[in-house]
Design a protein around this motif. Sequence first.
Motif, PDB file in Angstrom:
ATOM      1  N   LEU A  85      83.931 -24.473  17.899  1.00 13.83           N
ATOM      2  CA  LEU A  85      82.476 -24.652  18.006  1.00 13.83           C
ATOM      3  C   LEU A  85      82.118 -25.453  19.254  1.00 13.83           C
ATOM      4  O   LEU A  85      81.129 -25.163  19.930  1.00 13.83           O
ATOM      5  N   LEU A  86      82.927 -26.452  19.535  1.00 16.17           N
ATOM      6  CA  LEU A  86      82.679 -27.267  20.725  1.00 16.17           C
ATOM      7  C   LEU A  86      82.777 -26.423  21.989  1.00 16.17           C
ATOM      8  O   LEU A  86      81.920 -26.502  22.873  1.00 16.17           O
ATOM      9  N   VAL A  87      83.785 -25.598  22.082  1.00  8.55           N
ATOM     10  CA  VAL A  87      83.931 -24.718  23.243  1.00  8.55           C
ATOM     11  C   VAL A  87      82.768 -23.727  23.314  1.00  8.55           C
ATOM     12  O   VAL A  87      82.206 -23.488  24.393  1.00  8.55           O
ATOM     13  N   ALA A  88      82.401 -23.177  22.170  1.00  6.49           N
ATOM     14  CA  ALA A  88      81.268 -22.243  22.154  1.00  6.49           C
ATOM     15  C   ALA A  88      79.987 -22.946  22.587  1.00  6.49           C
ATOM     16  O   ALA A  88      79.196 -22.392  23.366  1.00  6.49           O
ATOM     17  N   GLY A  89      79.787 -24.152  22.106  1.00 11.05           N
ATOM     18  CA  GLY A  89      78.598 -24.915  22.490  1.00 11.05           C
ATOM     19  C   GLY A  89      78.583 -25.231  23.969  1.00 11.05           C
ATOM     20  O   GLY A  89      77.538 -25.130  24.628  1.00 11.05           O
ATOM     21  N   LEU A  90      79.726 -25.598  24.496  1.00 10.08           N
ATOM     22  CA  LEU A  90      79.809 -25.893  25.921  1.00 10.08           C
ATOM     23  C   LEU A  90      79.509 -24.638  26.750  1.00 10.08           C
ATOM     24  O   LEU A  90      78.734 -24.680  27.710  1.00 10.08           O
ATOM     25  N   ALA A  91      80.101 -23.527  26.363  1.00 13.76           N
ATOM     26  CA  ALA A  91      79.862 -22.270  27.087  1.00 13.76           C
ATOM     27  C   ALA A  91      78.395 -21.866  27.016  1.00 13.76           C
ATOM     28  O   ALA A  91      77.804 -21.468  28.032  1.00 13.76           O
ATOM     29  N   ARG A  92      77.817 -21.978  25.824  1.00 17.80           N
ATOM     30  CA  ARG A  92      76.408 -21.605  25.677  1.00 17.80           C
ATOM     31  C   ARG A  92      75.505 -22.538  26.466  1.00 17.80           C
ATOM     32  O   ARG A  92      74.538 -22.097  27.097  1.00 17.80           O
ATOM     33  N   ARG A 125      75.573 -21.838  13.130  1.00 18.08           N
ATOM     34  CA  ARG A 125      74.518 -21.231  12.309  1.00 18.08           C
ATOM     35  C   ARG A 125      74.535 -19.712  12.461  1.00 18.08           C
ATOM     36  O   ARG A 125      74.405 -18.971  11.487  1.00 18.08           O
ATOM     37  N   ASN A 126      74.740 -19.231  13.673  1.00 21.11           N
ATOM     38  CA  ASN A 126      74.799 -17.789  13.910  1.00 21.11           C
ATOM     39  C   ASN A 126      75.986 -17.149  13.213  1.00 21.11           C
ATOM     40  O   ASN A 126      75.960 -15.958  12.894  1.00 21.11           O
ATOM     41  N   ALA A 127      77.050 -17.943  12.998  1.00 12.30           N
ATOM     42  CA  ALA A 127      78.243 -17.435  12.310  1.00 12.30           C
ATOM     43  C   ALA A 127      78.156 -17.632  10.799  1.00 12.30           C
ATOM     44  O   ALA A 127      79.111 -17.355  10.082  1.00 12.30           O
ATOM     45  N   GLY A 128      77.016 -18.104  10.311  1.00 10.21           N
ATOM     46  CA  GLY A 128      76.823 -18.273   8.873  1.00 10.21           C
ATOM     47  C   GLY A 128      77.106 -19.673   8.365  1.00 10.21           C
ATOM     48  O   GLY A 128      77.107 -19.914   7.170  1.00 10.21           O
ATOM     49  N   GLY A 129      77.350 -20.613   9.260  1.00  9.40           N
ATOM     50  CA  GLY A 129      77.636 -21.994   8.865  1.00  9.40           C
ATOM     51  C   GLY A 129      76.369 -22.832   8.838  1.00  9.40           C
ATOM     52  O   GLY A 129      75.259 -22.355   9.074  1.00  9.40           O
ATOM     53  N   SER A 130      76.572 -24.094   8.578  1.00  4.38           N
ATOM     54  CA  SER A 130      75.461 -25.038   8.510  1.00  4.38           C
ATOM     55  C   SER A 130      75.235 -25.678   9.878  1.00  4.38           C
ATOM     56  O   SER A 130      76.171 -26.202  10.495  1.00  4.38           O
ATOM     57  N   TYR A 131      73.999 -25.681  10.314  1.00 11.12           N
ATOM     58  CA  TYR A 131      73.643 -26.297  11.590  1.00 11.12           C
ATOM     59  C   TYR A 131      73.941 -27.782  11.557  1.00 11.12           C
ATOM     60  O   TYR A 131      74.599 -28.313  12.447  1.00 11.12           O
ATOM     61  N   ASP A 132      73.471 -28.471  10.517  1.00 10.29           N
ATOM     62  CA  ASP A 132      73.638 -29.918  10.431  1.00 10.29           C
ATOM     63  C   ASP A 132      75.100 -30.334  10.289  1.00 10.29           C
ATOM     64  O   ASP A 132      75.542 -31.304  10.908  1.00 10.29           O
ATOM     65  N   ASP A 133      75.856 -29.605   9.466  1.00 12.75           N
ATOM     66  CA  ASP A 133      77.275 -29.933   9.304  1.00 12.75           C
ATOM     67  C   ASP A 133      78.032 -29.746  10.615  1.00 12.75           C
ATOM     68  O   ASP A 133      78.865 -30.570  10.989  1.00 12.75           O
ATOM     69  N   ALA A 134      77.737 -28.664  11.319  1.00 15.07           N
ATOM     70  CA  ALA A 134      78.404 -28.407  12.592  1.00 15.07           C
ATOM     71  C   ALA A 134      78.014 -29.452  13.625  1.00 15.07           C
ATOM     72  O   ALA A 134      78.859 -29.923  14.388  1.00 15.07           O
ATOM     73  N   LYS A 135      76.756 -29.814  13.634  1.00 11.71           N
ATOM     74  CA  LYS A 135      76.283 -30.821  14.583  1.00 11.71           C
ATOM     75  C   LYS A 135      77.015 -32.146  14.361  1.00 11.71           C
ATOM     76  O   LYS A 135      77.486 -32.772  15.313  1.00 11.71           O
ATOM     77  N   ALA A 136      77.155 -32.535  13.113  1.00 11.66           N
ATOM     78  CA  ALA A 136      77.859 -33.785  12.795  1.00 11.66           C
ATOM     79  C   ALA A 136      79.344 -33.686  13.146  1.00 11.66           C
ATOM     80  O   ALA A 136      79.924 -34.613  13.716  1.00 11.66           O
ATOM     81  N   ALA A 137      79.967 -32.565  12.830  1.00  9.75           N
ATOM     82  CA  ALA A 137      81.398 -32.403  13.088  1.00  9.75           C
ATOM     83  C   ALA A 137      81.696 -32.371  14.586  1.00  9.75           C
ATOM     84  O   ALA A 137      82.638 -33.010  15.054  1.00  9.75           O
ATOM     85  N   GLN A 187      74.007 -26.474  21.018  1.00 10.79           N
ATOM     86  CA  GLN A 187      74.464 -25.093  21.148  1.00 10.79           C
ATOM     87  C   GLN A 187      75.655 -24.810  20.233  1.00 10.79           C
ATOM     88  O   GLN A 187      75.789 -23.705  19.693  1.00 10.79           O
ATOM     89  N   ALA A 188      76.519 -25.798  20.024  1.00 13.17           N
ATOM     90  CA  ALA A 188      77.640 -25.629  19.093  1.00 13.17           C
ATOM     91  C   ALA A 188      77.117 -25.446  17.669  1.00 13.17           C
ATOM     92  O   ALA A 188      77.600 -24.591  16.917  1.00 13.17           O
ATOM     93  N   ALA A 189      76.115 -26.226  17.306  1.00 14.65           N
ATOM     94  CA  ALA A 189      75.529 -26.106  15.969  1.00 14.65           C
ATOM     95  C   ALA A 189      74.822 -24.761  15.801  1.00 14.65           C
ATOM     96  O   ALA A 189      74.887 -24.143  14.730  1.00 14.65           O
ATOM     97  N   LYS A 190      74.184 -24.291  16.855  1.00 19.07           N
ATOM     98  CA  LYS A 190      73.539 -22.976  16.795  1.00 19.07           C
ATOM     99  C   LYS A 190      74.574 -21.863  16.672  1.00 19.07           C
ATOM    100  O   LYS A 190      74.360 -20.879  15.951  1.00 19.07           O
ATOM    101  N   ALA A 191      75.696 -22.015  17.374  1.00 19.98           N
ATOM    102  CA  ALA A 191      76.774 -21.029  17.249  1.00 19.98           C
ATOM    103  C   ALA A 191      77.298 -21.003  15.812  1.00 19.98           C
ATOM    104  O   ALA A 191      77.570 -19.932  15.256  1.00 19.98           O
TER     105      ALA A 191
END
Length: 129
Positions: free
Chosen positions: A58-65, A100-112, A94-98
């Motif tokens: 997710l971090l790599v995806a967020g960085l790329a986005r 969310r787009n994959a069906g995960g939680s925006y807030d959980d991804a943002k925190a992680a 952007q990592a959290a949005k990625a």
Amino acid sequence: MSETQHLPDADTPQARAARDRQAARDRAQRWREERRAEVDGLRARVAELEAAAAVDALLVAGLARAVARDRAAQPPGEIPVTGGAVMVRHVIDQAAKASRNAGGSYDDAKAAVGARLQTAVEAIARPVA
């Protein structure tokens, strides 16, 4: 009355063989339990690594986005080939949005992802003794 010596059951060859078989069963049982515990520990470690790998992805995806969006906002012809910077909050968003787009939680991804970045920065920024 004659005295006869009776050997206790523990001294007979059959009793010794029975004790040896029981000891072998006990050793085998301990070995199986130790292996089972070892496998359980390895499974737990694999689960931890898989979770960390998912956050890193997710971090790599967020960085790329974030980089792609930052460069897309620049006028044509002024997109730098190398260098530049993106804000950390944009990478995390952007990592959290990625996620969310994959069906995960925006807030959980943002925190992680935020926690993973913080851990990485702390590891790099430690003073060398």
